[in-house]
Design a protein around this motif. Structure first.
Motif, mmCIF file in Angstrom:
data_model
loop_
_atom_site.group_PDB
_atom_site.id
_atom_site.type_symbol
_atom_site.label_atom_id
_atom_site.label_comp_id
_atom_site.label_asym_id
_atom_site.label_seq_id
_atom_site.Cartn_x
_atom_site.Cartn_y
_atom_site.Cartn_z
ATOM 1 N N LEU A 1 0.688 -1.208 0.098
ATOM 2 C CA LEU A 1 -0.047 0.168 0.036
ATOM 3 C C LEU A 1 0.889 1.248 0.045
ATOM 4 C CD1 LEU A 1 -2.836 1.414 0.059
ATOM 5 C CD2 LEU A 1 -2.659 0.970 2.685
ATOM 6 N N LEU B 1 2.167 2.100 -3.326
ATOM 7 C CA LEU B 1 1.136 2.411 -4.188
ATOM 8 C C LEU B 1 0.892 4.024 -4.131
ATOM 9 C CD1 LEU B 1 -1.028 1.762 -6.414
ATOM 10 C CD2 LEU B 1 -2.594 1.311 -4.730
ATOM 11 N N LEU B 2 1.062 4.474 -2.786
ATOM 12 C CA LEU B 2 0.688 5.649 -2.446
ATOM 13 C C LEU B 2 2.052 6.536 -2.344
ATOM 14 C CD1 LEU B 2 -1.408 5.329 0.621
ATOM 15 C CD2 LEU B 2 -2.400 5.746 -1.550
ATOM 16 N N ARG C 1 5.069 5.239 -8.952
ATOM 17 C CA ARG C 1 3.967 4.288 -9.353
ATOM 18 C C ARG C 1 4.240 3.412 -10.444
ATOM 19 N NH1 ARG C 1 0.628 9.159 -7.639
ATOM 20 N NH2 ARG C 1 0.280 8.889 -5.588
ATOM 21 N N ALA D 1 2.325 0.030 -10.063
ATOM 22 C CA ALA D 1 1.230 -0.101 -9.659
ATOM 23 C C ALA D 1 0.259 -1.189 -9.937
ATOM 24 C CB ALA D 1 0.483 1.357 -9.823
ATOM 25 N N GLY D 2 0.455 -1.644 -11.104
ATOM 26 C CA GLY D 2 -0.568 -2.610 -11.612
ATOM 27 C C GLY D 2 -0.479 -3.880 -10.697
ATOM 28 N N TRP D 3 0.488 -4.381 -10.382
ATOM 29 C CA TRP D 3 0.474 -5.579 -9.460
ATOM 30 C C TRP D 3 -0.116 -5.189 -8.045
ATOM 31 C CZ3 TRP D 3 3.032 -6.350 -4.912
ATOM 32 C CH2 TRP D 3 4.220 -5.426 -4.648
ATOM 33 N N ARG D 4 0.523 -4.117 -7.416
ATOM 34 C CA ARG D 4 -0.182 -3.562 -6.263
ATOM 35 C C ARG D 4 -1.701 -3.333 -5.931
ATOM 36 N NH1 ARG D 4 4.336 -1.509 -3.127
ATOM 37 N NH2 ARG D 4 6.323 -1.273 -4.280
ATOM 38 N N VAL D 5 -2.069 -2.937 -7.169
ATOM 39 C CA VAL D 5 -3.686 -2.682 -7.352
ATOM 40 C C VAL D 5 -4.227 -4.035 -7.431
ATOM 41 C CG1 VAL D 5 -5.487 -1.857 -8.751
ATOM 42 C CG2 VAL D 5 -3.822 -0.596 -8.123
ATOM 43 N N ALA D 6 -3.756 -5.084 -8.169
ATOM 44 C CA ALA D 6 -4.097 -6.239 -8.385
ATOM 45 C C ALA D 6 -4.231 -7.068 -6.893
ATOM 46 C CB ALA D 6 -3.440 -6.917 -9.392
ATOM 47 N N LEU E 1 -4.014 -5.581 -3.632
ATOM 48 C CA LEU E 1 -5.005 -5.132 -2.780
ATOM 49 C C LEU E 1 -6.491 -5.354 -3.129
ATOM 50 C CD1 LEU E 1 -3.094 -1.688 -2.505
ATOM 51 C CD2 LEU E 1 -3.505 -3.766 -0.814
ATOM 52 N N THR E 2 -6.828 -5.426 -4.417
ATOM 53 C CA THR E 2 -8.184 -5.863 -4.899
ATOM 54 C C THR E 2 -8.480 -7.365 -4.439
ATOM 55 O OG1 THR E 2 -7.944 -4.330 -6.794
ATOM 56 C CG2 THR E 2 -9.726 -6.043 -6.689
#
Length: 144
Positions: A41, A44-45, A49, A52-57, A59-60
């Motif tokens: 996280l 990502l913040l 960035r 960011a793709g794998w981080r968002v995936a 966390l989703t």
């Protein structure tokens, strides 16, 4: 000590643990990254960035798994016996702790210990001791 059999969920707990272990293993094997939630996280913040793709995936999936579990089984009622002030203060203190420990319970407890990291053993022991002490003080000394 007694077990609250109405809320005893060994099957869901085992499934959740297996999913956490599998997610951590897949992330390190295929991406070379440790599954530390605060680091994922924070990255990502942060200012960089480009990943960011794998981080968002990740966390989703982290947020989506309980939703999926509740659709596939009887929903579990969770009651938080604290107000928003206590919840926000606790979250703030946990955030400070993760900065001082250079990681959170997922990074140290799940991934670090499995890699044999002495720093992670110490951090996890500190997390656990702090939790036990806090629960003891709250329940037995403050009458919570």
């Amino acid at each position: 000590m007694s077990i609250d059999m109405a809320n005893f969920t060994p099957g869901l707990s085992l499934a959740g643990g297996l999913m956490i272990g599998a997610a951590a293993a897949v992330l390190v094997l295929f991406n070379g990254r440790i599954a530390g939630i605060s680091g994922i996280l924070g990255g990502l913040l942060g200012s960089s960035r480009n990943d960011a793709g794998w981080r968002v995936a990740f966390l989703t999936g982290l947020l989506g798994a309980p939703v999926l579990a509740s659709l596939l089984s009887k929903p579990i009622s969770i009651v938080v016996q604290a107000g928003w002030t206590e919840v926000l203060l606790a979250g703030f203190l946990v955030g400070i702790g993760t900065r001082y420990a250079s990681g959170c319970t997922s990074g140290h407890g799940v991934c670090g210990i499995s890699r044999g990291s002495v720093r992670s053993f110490v951090a996890t022991a500190t997390f656990m001791a702090s939790g036990v002490l806090t629960a003891y003080v709250y329940r037995h000394l403050l009458g919570g």
